[in-house]
Design an enzyme around this catalytic site. Sequence first.
Site, mmCIF file in Angstrom:
data_model
loop_
_atom_site.group_PDB
_atom_site.id
_atom_site.type_symbol
_atom_site.label_atom_id
_atom_site.label_comp_id
_atom_site.label_asym_id
_atom_site.label_seq_id
_atom_site.Cartn_x
_atom_site.Cartn_y
_atom_site.Cartn_z
ATOM 1 N N ASP A 15 6.925 50.084 -2.947
ATOM 2 C CA ASP A 15 6.808 49.307 -1.706
ATOM 3 C C ASP A 15 5.374 48.804 -1.535
ATOM 4 O O ASP A 15 5.133 47.610 -1.349
ATOM 5 C CB ASP A 15 7.181 50.175 -0.490
ATOM 6 C CG ASP A 15 8.504 50.878 -0.686
ATOM 7 O OD1 ASP A 15 9.534 50.204 -0.666
ATOM 8 O OD2 ASP A 15 8.489 52.112 -0.890
ATOM 9 N N TYR A 191 10.309 58.448 -13.874
ATOM 10 C CA TYR A 191 10.614 59.576 -13.001
ATOM 11 C C TYR A 191 10.790 60.782 -13.953
ATOM 12 O O TYR A 191 9.898 61.056 -14.741
ATOM 13 C CB TYR A 191 11.862 59.287 -12.156
ATOM 14 C CG TYR A 191 11.793 57.940 -11.444
ATOM 15 C CD1 TYR A 191 10.825 57.710 -10.476
ATOM 16 C CD2 TYR A 191 12.672 56.906 -11.760
ATOM 17 C CE1 TYR A 191 10.738 56.490 -9.823
ATOM 18 C CE2 TYR A 191 12.599 55.677 -11.106
ATOM 19 C CZ TYR A 191 11.623 55.469 -10.148
ATOM 20 O OH TYR A 191 11.542 54.259 -9.520
ATOM 21 N N GLN A 246 -4.196 48.532 -10.009
ATOM 22 C CA GLN A 246 -3.091 47.715 -10.535
ATOM 23 C C GLN A 246 -3.489 46.899 -11.773
ATOM 24 O O GLN A 246 -2.720 46.806 -12.729
ATOM 25 C CB GLN A 246 -2.584 46.766 -9.446
ATOM 26 C CG GLN A 246 -1.322 47.258 -8.796
ATOM 27 C CD GLN A 246 -0.789 46.312 -7.734
ATOM 28 O OE1 GLN A 246 -1.429 45.359 -7.317
ATOM 29 N NE2 GLN A 246 0.408 46.596 -7.277
ATOM 30 N N ARG A 262 9.368 51.784 -14.736
ATOM 31 C CA ARG A 262 10.354 52.294 -13.777
ATOM 32 C C ARG A 262 10.324 51.419 -12.515
ATOM 33 O O ARG A 262 9.416 50.574 -12.371
ATOM 34 C CB ARG A 262 10.037 53.745 -13.415
ATOM 35 C CG ARG A 262 8.885 53.863 -12.441
ATOM 36 C CD ARG A 262 8.571 55.305 -12.063
ATOM 37 N NE ARG A 262 7.816 55.350 -10.830
ATOM 38 C CZ ARG A 262 7.089 56.374 -10.417
ATOM 39 N NH1 ARG A 262 7.024 57.470 -11.156
ATOM 40 N NH2 ARG A 262 6.440 56.341 -9.263
ATOM 41 N N GLY A 263 11.254 51.650 -11.601
ATOM 42 C CA GLY A 263 11.207 50.926 -10.321
ATOM 43 C C GLY A 263 11.343 49.436 -10.532
ATOM 44 O O GLY A 263 12.179 48.997 -11.329
ATOM 45 N N GLU A 264 10.515 48.652 -9.857
ATOM 46 C CA GLU A 264 10.650 47.204 -9.981
ATOM 47 C C GLU A 264 9.357 46.492 -10.360
ATOM 48 O O GLU A 264 9.351 45.633 -11.230
ATOM 49 C CB GLU A 264 11.194 46.618 -8.677
ATOM 50 C CG GLU A 264 12.693 46.753 -8.601
ATOM 51 C CD GLU A 264 13.178 47.212 -7.246
ATOM 52 O OE1 GLU A 264 12.513 46.897 -6.254
ATOM 53 O OE2 GLU A 264 14.214 47.893 -7.182
ATOM 54 N N ASP A 265 8.270 46.874 -9.682
ATOM 55 C CA ASP A 265 7.038 46.133 -9.959
ATOM 56 C C ASP A 265 6.575 46.332 -11.399
ATOM 57 O O ASP A 265 6.171 45.380 -12.069
ATOM 58 C CB ASP A 265 5.926 46.555 -8.983
ATOM 59 C CG ASP A 265 4.749 45.617 -9.085
ATOM 60 O OD1 ASP A 265 4.958 44.396 -8.934
ATOM 61 O OD2 ASP A 265 3.630 46.075 -9.359
ATOM 62 N N SER A 266 6.657 47.559 -11.898
ATOM 63 C CA SER A 266 6.201 47.797 -13.275
ATOM 64 C C SER A 266 7.149 47.158 -14.285
ATOM 65 O O SER A 266 6.732 46.812 -15.393
ATOM 66 C CB SER A 266 6.030 49.288 -13.550
ATOM 67 O OG SER A 266 7.240 49.983 -13.339
HETATM 68 O O1 TRH Z 1 6.813 53.725 -7.980
HETATM 69 P P1 TRH Z 1 8.098 53.063 -8.289
HETATM 70 O O2 TRH Z 1 9.123 53.903 -8.846
HETATM 71 O O3 TRH Z 1 8.624 52.331 -7.016
HETATM 72 C C1 TRH Z 1 9.939 52.450 -6.540
HETATM 73 C C2 TRH Z 1 10.714 51.189 -6.764
HETATM 74 O O4 TRH Z 1 10.014 50.023 -6.383
HETATM 75 C C3 TRH Z 1 12.028 51.279 -6.047
HETATM 76 O O5 TRH Z 1 12.779 50.132 -6.200
HETATM 77 C C4 TRH Z 1 11.762 51.524 -4.589
HETATM 78 O O6 TRH Z 1 12.915 51.528 -3.877
HETATM 79 C C5 TRH Z 1 11.047 52.851 -4.492
HETATM 80 O O7 TRH Z 1 9.811 52.744 -5.171
HETATM 81 C C6 TRH Z 1 10.791 53.228 -3.062
HETATM 82 O O8 TRH Z 1 7.840 51.892 -9.376
HETATM 83 P P2 TRH Z 1 7.244 50.424 -9.279
HETATM 84 O O9 TRH Z 1 8.124 49.538 -8.459
HETATM 85 O O10 TRH Z 1 6.998 49.998 -10.652
HETATM 86 O O11 TRH Z 1 5.856 50.577 -8.518
HETATM 87 C C7 TRH Z 1 4.783 51.229 -9.077
HETATM 88 C C8 TRH Z 1 3.478 50.566 -8.657
HETATM 89 O O12 TRH Z 1 2.391 51.434 -8.926
HETATM 90 C C9 TRH Z 1 3.206 49.281 -9.421
HETATM 91 O O13 TRH Z 1 2.632 48.315 -8.550
HETATM 92 C C10 TRH Z 1 2.158 49.696 -10.448
HETATM 93 C C11 TRH Z 1 1.388 50.726 -9.667
HETATM 94 N N1 TRH Z 1 0.605 51.680 -10.438
HETATM 95 C C12 TRH Z 1 -0.768 51.503 -10.501
HETATM 96 O O14 TRH Z 1 -1.304 50.517 -9.947
HETATM 97 N N2 TRH Z 1 -1.529 52.429 -11.173
HETATM 98 C C13 TRH Z 1 -0.997 53.517 -11.785
HETATM 99 O O15 TRH Z 1 -1.751 54.326 -12.355
HETATM 100 C C14 TRH Z 1 0.425 53.682 -11.735
HETATM 101 C C15 TRH Z 1 1.055 54.851 -12.439
HETATM 102 C C16 TRH Z 1 1.192 52.752 -11.060
#
Ligand code: TRH
Length: 361
Positions: A15, A191, A246, A262-266
């Site tokens: 988020d 995860y 990021q 995982r998730g969406e942004d990555s």
């Molecule tokens: O953390 P997530 O699993 O987020 C999830 C999903 O978005 C899911 O759909 C949502 O419903 C849930 O959260 C609540 O994975 P995601 O989406 O890839 O987000 C991770 C963010 O963290 C991404 O912007 C990259 C950032 N990140 C860093 O900037 N530095 C880091 O060291 C790491 C590990 C991640």
Amino acid sequence: MRWDIFCKVIDNHGDVGVCWRLARALAAGGDAVRLWIDDASALAWMAPRGCPGVTVLRWHEDAAIAPEHLAPERAPDVLVEAFGCDPAAAVIAQIVQAMQSDGRKRCWINLEYLSAEPYVERLHGLPSPVFRGPGAGLTKHFFYPGFTPATGGLLREPDLMARRAAFDRAAWLARQGIEWRGERLVSLFSYEPPALRALLAQLRASPEPTRLIVTAGRAAAAVRALYPSGKAGGSLALSWLPHVPQDEFDHLLWSCDLNFVRGEDSLVRGLWAGAPLAWQIYPQDDDAHHMKLGAFLDWLEAPESLREFHYAWNGFSAQGLRLPDAPTLARWGSVLREARGRLLAQPDLASHLRRFVAQKS
Ligand code: TRH
């Protein structure tokens, strides 16, 4: 233009990750952005230097919002509600008051989750009249990110591919203190994948040396549960990355020959990286994520080997995980880059959003 983005952190980092990226993209275009967020703690490592043009505001209770933020002249032109989070009533009232005083329309966007499922094209852009509360009489619009031209697109900075092309992975790895002797590099952001044990065992036994770069948080905890000493042995070396900003997370994905995301942004960042990837999808009730994963693999035009790998990685199939051989991995890479080419031919999400707002204002 003035934008207000509202974000509630449910769990994990998606988020805040998406909202921060959107805020940066809008500010980079010269706009003023307020990011209202209930838990900004992850921004300390995700965005330690902040971003010019973006103000992060703690969003807890309406009563706690300082009156200066609610002055009519500070009302946003666009209110973005991330993932249906129900923005502060006080800011909605501020918008209504500003509209009454200057007669200019404001836009209210409901930014939705990313999916490749067909409903996204159907629902993208639809209006939703507001009947209750301080915003009664206004209209929200659904804005769906997506992979096709009929959706809201994906977040992508204008200079992203140029930065990607100029990236020096050896220098980056050295800066992170990661010893790299030319072995295969794999990143892990996950995860607790059901097939993690199988993956690591196969990497250990593989004739090809591999370095697994493990991200902080749940991925690190899952690997440590299998290798409490922090070392795997055999052909597998482990490197542990702290939480990084990021942009550095992008650099990690640009450095590796295979990325677990995982998730969406990555996932999106993995697509821009252009290396083979495996996606651990965020689990939803009623197994809705099974369809979501299938739709993504369809859009990707994933070969059978990549589909099977995803089903095993996510624990959707009884079949065990099979580490791809070099030709298979190379094929996955080509598929990824072809898909990336299709995306690069489309406008990015911030451009889509600006155009959409201009039409509705
Ligand atoms: O953390 P997530 O699993 O987020 C999830 C999903 O978005 C899911 O759909 C949502 O419903 C849930 O959260 C609540 O994975 P995601 O989406 O890839 O987000 C991770 C963010 O963290 C991404 O912007 C990259 C950032 N990140 C860093 O900037 N530095 C880091 O060291 C790491 C590990 C991640």
